[in-house]
Design a protein around this motif. Structure first.
Motif, PDB file in Angstrom:
ATOM      1  N   GLN A 134      -8.325   2.443   3.072  1.00 22.99           N
ATOM      2  CA  GLN A 134      -7.990   1.021   2.996  1.00 22.99           C
ATOM      3  C   GLN A 134      -7.093   0.748   1.788  1.00 22.99           C
ATOM      4  O   GLN A 134      -6.144  -0.025   1.864  1.00 22.99           O
ATOM      5  CB  GLN A 134      -9.268   0.182   2.907  1.00 22.99           C
ATOM      6  N   LEU A 135      -7.400   1.406   0.668  1.00 24.46           N
ATOM      7  CA  LEU A 135      -6.579   1.210  -0.524  1.00 24.46           C
ATOM      8  C   LEU A 135      -5.170   1.756  -0.317  1.00 24.46           C
ATOM      9  O   LEU A 135      -4.188   1.162  -0.761  1.00 24.46           O
ATOM     10  CB  LEU A 135      -7.231   1.866  -1.738  1.00 24.46           C
ATOM     11  N   ARG A 136      -5.018   2.894   0.357  1.00 19.34           N
ATOM     12  CA  ARG A 136      -3.699   3.460   0.648  1.00 19.34           C
ATOM     13  C   ARG A 136      -2.901   2.522   1.544  1.00 19.34           C
ATOM     14  O   ARG A 136      -1.697   2.362   1.400  1.00 19.34           O
ATOM     15  CB  ARG A 136      -3.837   4.815   1.327  1.00 19.34           C
ATOM     16  N   VAL A 180      -3.202  -0.705   1.675  1.00 19.91           N
ATOM     17  CA  VAL A 180      -2.777  -1.873   0.905  1.00 19.91           C
ATOM     18  C   VAL A 180      -1.607  -1.502   0.019  1.00 19.91           C
ATOM     19  O   VAL A 180      -0.660  -2.256  -0.138  1.00 19.91           O
ATOM     20  CB  VAL A 180      -3.969  -2.404   0.064  1.00 19.91           C
ATOM     21  N   LEU A 181      -1.672  -0.322  -0.575  1.00 18.30           N
ATOM     22  CA  LEU A 181      -0.610   0.126  -1.461  1.00 18.30           C
ATOM     23  C   LEU A 181       0.676   0.421  -0.693  1.00 18.30           C
ATOM     24  O   LEU A 181       1.777   0.216  -1.194  1.00 18.30           O
ATOM     25  CB  LEU A 181      -1.037   1.345  -2.264  1.00 18.30           C
ATOM     26  N   ASP A 182       0.557   0.920   0.509  1.00 20.13           N
ATOM     27  CA  ASP A 182       1.735   1.242   1.311  1.00 20.13           C
ATOM     28  C   ASP A 182       2.311   0.004   1.990  1.00 20.13           C
ATOM     29  O   ASP A 182       3.367   0.042   2.598  1.00 20.13           O
ATOM     30  CB  ASP A 182       1.395   2.281   2.374  1.00 20.13           C
ATOM     31  N   GLY A 183       1.616  -1.082   1.955  1.00 20.00           N
ATOM     32  CA  GLY A 183       2.069  -2.306   2.533  1.00 20.00           C
ATOM     33  C   GLY A 183       1.672  -2.499   3.976  1.00 20.00           C
ATOM     34  O   GLY A 183       2.118  -3.418   4.647  1.00 20.00           O
ATOM     35  N   LYS A 184       0.833  -1.697   4.469  1.00 19.95           N
ATOM     36  CA  LYS A 184       0.369  -1.861   5.842  1.00 19.95           C
ATOM     37  C   LYS A 184      -0.870  -2.747   5.833  1.00 19.95           C
ATOM     38  O   LYS A 184      -1.761  -2.574   5.012  1.00 19.95           O
ATOM     39  CB  LYS A 184      -0.028  -0.506   6.459  1.00 19.95           C
ATOM     40  N   PRO A 185      -0.917  -3.695   6.711  1.00 20.09           N
ATOM     41  CA  PRO A 185      -2.101  -4.552   6.753  1.00 20.09           C
ATOM     42  C   PRO A 185      -3.291  -3.792   7.365  1.00 20.09           C
ATOM     43  O   PRO A 185      -3.110  -2.965   8.240  1.00 20.09           O
ATOM     44  CB  PRO A 185      -1.685  -5.721   7.651  1.00 20.09           C
ATOM     45  N   HIS A 186      -4.419  -4.070   6.854  1.00 16.97           N
ATOM     46  CA  HIS A 186      -5.618  -3.407   7.409  1.00 16.97           C
ATOM     47  C   HIS A 186      -6.313  -4.326   8.388  1.00 16.97           C
ATOM     48  O   HIS A 186      -6.111  -5.548   8.365  1.00 16.97           O
ATOM     49  CB  HIS A 186      -6.543  -2.963   6.276  1.00 16.97           C
ATOM     50  N   ALA A 187      -7.170  -3.794   9.185  1.00 20.60           N
ATOM     51  CA  ALA A 187      -7.765  -4.560  10.282  1.00 20.60           C
ATOM     52  C   ALA A 187      -9.115  -5.142   9.866  1.00 20.60           C
ATOM     53  O   ALA A 187     -10.150  -4.775  10.376  1.00 20.60           O
ATOM     54  CB  ALA A 187      -7.938  -3.658  11.492  1.00 20.60           C
ATOM     55  N   ASN A 188      -9.122  -6.048   8.947  1.00 20.28           N
ATOM     56  CA  ASN A 188     -10.367  -6.733   8.563  1.00 20.28           C
ATOM     57  C   ASN A 188     -10.521  -7.990   9.294  1.00 20.28           C
ATOM     58  O   ASN A 188      -9.992  -8.903   9.499  1.00 20.28           O
ATOM     59  CB  ASN A 188     -10.409  -6.970   7.063  1.00 20.28           C
TER      60      ASN A 188
END
Length: 130
Positions: free
Chosen positions: A118-120, A122-130
């Motif tokens: 999840q941190l990667r 966020v850092l890579d700019g990809k949205p996570h599925a929360n």
């Protein structure tokens, strides 16, 4: 009144008296022996009856002891079977705690990996599925 006896008459009279006493003694002795025989026979009969009763009681005790021994053997066999089955069905507390801690450690490791992903993201700019 005077009674005169000659020596041979006196001796005969004494012999008759002694014979009568001996005969009475024999009859008395025979009665005593017969009475003793009857008492001994009665005692023997009572003793044999008591012996039979004691034998019956001892036989019953022996049968109950055999039955009780059989019950103890059955109980011992059941305990041994239970001990054998316990090894298959029972988990010791320490074993359970160790297994549970392993499962929790794996879950913690998995949570750390998910968190890293999840941190990667966020850092890579990809949205996570929360």
């Amino acid at each position: 009144m005077k009674v005169e006896l000659e020596l041979w008459q006196l001796i005969s009279l004494l012999l008759c008296f002694i014979g009568a006493c001996a005969g009475a003694g024999r009859v008395l002795l025979a009665q005593i022996l017969r009475h003793l025989d009857l008492r001994f026979q009665a005692q023997d009969a009572a003793r044999s009856a008591d012996h039979r009763q004691v034998q019956v009681r001892l036989d019953k005790l022996e049968e109950s002891a055999k039955a009780e021994a059989g019950e103890w053997q059955r109980l011992e066999r059941e305990v041994l079977e239970m001990q054998r089955d316990i090894a298959l069905n029972y988990v010791r507390r320490e074993d359970h705690i160790r297994g549970q801690s392993i499962v929790e450690a794996k879950l913690d490791g998995l949570a750390v990996k998910i968190e890293n992903l999840q941190l990667r993201g966020v850092l890579d700019g990809k949205p996570h599925a929360n």
